[in-house]
Design an enzyme around this catalytic site. Structure first.
Site: not given
Length: 506
Positions: A262-264, A287
């Site tokens: 995921s992005k996190r 991001s």
RNA sequence: GGCCUUUUCGUCUAUCGGUUAGGACGAGAGAUUUUCAUUCUCUAAAGAGGGGUUCGAUUCCCCUAGAGGCUACCA
């Protein structure tokens, strides 16, 4: 079934930046298409008007352009099967919604989201299916007049598929083999929403794949559970004989811990999960992207290609053309692949070495400009040639070369402690005199020999002289060959740096 | 909870019943380099567990466990 030309598609939803897993899915589609002399389409699945994010579509197109993945048809390139944005295909879907209802494979449902929510809360494992649909407010339980009245009154309805119970639905997956699911566990999925006059993914996807003559659906494993529904849809629509083959790809997992990437994870572990930098139009959050982080597109492609596929031998480095030649679906692995960005870095180092000194020098130019440094291009190429093999990213260039452009302002403590001897000042004072006698600093080999001979004649310790010399030039015990350094900075600067160090270092 | 998928070194993976289970990243140790880095060499490191089938299972089947996914008027 007659042999059809291979046609595959990548069909992202423009809900934000393209995830690196999506990039891999598209890459596999691209490789498969090219390998088989087929075509790749880009279709934008924007049927969820709620989650649409402006800019996402352009981002997707730019990302693949950067990666060298080209589309033969679709958004951005056009083609005979357009439009390629699902939001622009409303009228097309309506035809098939009607067909499904008329053939008895779908029905109108008027249950409100609140009513359904209440049922889910009241009844454990509630699902809208053959067992429960007769308790719903729909065209199966309402009279035709009532249904027409409600629709005419503008009541918001949805159309649901009417899944026939007690049937084993078979999906013949190219990666996993036969997967069988009983239709009893399938629910009557919503196919169409009157509220925005748009179909849901399931219907739009099948209609478009059929109309666009897609032969192979290569997508992430998260779609495997709904594949039987899609098979049913092809059947109910009467398209079973031209149904595409399915290939469900293993998912990309977090480098550590649980779940899919995921992005996190990127933010936390310090590596990008997006191909390009993305700025959220709402929050302004940034991001990071592979491109802006200094990754080469061929490194990203190579790394991604090997995450879930391999050619069956020990080769690791492949050009796009080689990947196309070697790619085959039956060598795709079945289990999820953990994302290991250390390997990605290694690939980047490999590919950076393949680029010419001139190319790397060009990558260096904007960095230098940022530092306010001017440097003739041929000199820059020379400098790059000395340090290229040391770096993995262009961003490391400055740290490796700053001493070429500016005299050291400080001298590294550790280096001094280890390399600066008691006799260093005396040796260097004499060395300056030797250097003064050299006219042409570009004669790297000759000059080195000259100094070596001098050191030998004086009986000095070579390491002491050279390491001390290096510290005065670089500021630390690091860097490329000394005689290349003094060639680049020149005679006056060399002597000035030694003299200055002699004053400063106690 | 239900359903589906999956399971070889820390990670990505090779092996399509018989191998000293191979490679790569990473790690460790050496060598090279008058510095640092690069490079090179070497080393450690794996078949989830239990049942079968078989002369023989990492490989085929079953069970258990772990992992992942799906279970929306999102894709």
């Amino acid at each position: 079934m007659a042999e059809r030309k291979v046609r595959v598609r990548f069909a992202p939803s423009p809900t934000g930046p393209l995830h690196i897993g999506g990039v891999r899915t598209c890459l596999y589609n691209y490789l498969f298409a090219k390998k088989n002399g087929g075509e790749l389409l880009l279709r934008i699945e924007d049927t969820d008007s709620q989650r649409f994010v402006p800019g996402a579509e352009d981002y997707i197109i730019e990302a693949f352009k950067w990666l060298g993945i080209t589309f033969d048809e679709g958004v951005g390139v056009g083609g005979p099967n357009g439009p390629y944005r699902q939001s622009e295909r409303r009228e097309i879907y309506k035809i098939y919604v009607k067909q499904l209802i008329e053939s008895g494979h779908a029905y109108y449902a008027f249950d409100t989201p609140e009513e359904l929510e209440a049922k889910r809360n009241a009844i454990p494992n509630f699902q809208y299916d053959s067992h429960t649909r007769m308790q719903g407010v729909n065209s199966l339980t309402l009279s035709a007049d009532e249904v027409n009245r409600r629709i005419a009154a503008g009541e918001k309805y949805v159309v649901r598929i009417k899944v026939e119970p007690d049937e084993d639905v078979e999906v013949d997956d190219l990666v996993r083999g036969k997967v069988v699911i009983n239709s009893n566990i399938l629910d009557d999925k919503v196919l169409y929403k009157a509220a925005d006059e748009l179909p849901t993914y399931h219907l739009a996807n099948i209609v478009d794949d059929h109309l666009m003559e897609i032969t192979h659906v290569i997508r992430g494993e998260e779609w495997l559970p709904s594949a039987p529904l899609h098979v049913l849809l092809y059947r109910y629509l009467g398209w079973a004989d031209t149904m595409p083959r399915f290939a469900h790809l293993p998912l990309l997992l977090k480098p550590e811990g649980n779940g899919k990437l995921s992005k996190r994870d990127g933010d936390k572990l310090g590596f990008p999960v997006f191909p390009l930098l993305w700025k959220d139009p709402k929050t302004g959050d940034i991001s990071s992207g592979y491109r802006e982080s200094g990754y080469l597109p061929e490194a990203v492609v190579n790394f991604l290609a090997l995450l879930g596929w391999n050619p069956g031998n020990d080769q690791e480095v492949f050009s796009m053309d080689e990947l196309i030649q070697l790619f085959s679906i039956d060598r795709i692995s079945k289990s999820g692949a953990r994302f290991n960005f250390e390997k990605c870095k290694w690939f980047n180092h490999e590919y950076l070495q393949k680029r010419s000194d001139e190319e790397v020098a060009r990558m260096f130019e904007p960095i230098l400009k940022d530092k306010g440094v001017q440097c003739p291009f041929d000199k820059l190429v020379y400098i790059v040639s000395l340090v290229k093999e040391r770096i993995t990213f262009p961003s490391e260039l400055w740290d490796q070369t700053d001493f070429f452009f500016q005299a050291p302002t400080a001298y590294d403590e550790k280096s001094l402690k280890k390399r600066w001897k008691e006799e260093s000042p005396q040796c260097l004072r004499e060395l300056v005199e030797v250097l003064k006698g050299i006219d042409d600093f570009s004669k790297v080999v000759e000059n080195e020999q000259l100094v070596l001979d001098w050191v030998a004649s004086k009986g000095y310790n070579l390491g002491t002289v050279m390491n001390s010399f290096r510290i005065t030039l670089v500021g630390a015990a690091k860097g490329p060959h000394i005689f290349n350094i003094i060639d680049i900075i020149g005679k006056d600067e060399t002597i000035a740096r030694v003299n200055r160090a002699l004053e400063v270092i106690k």
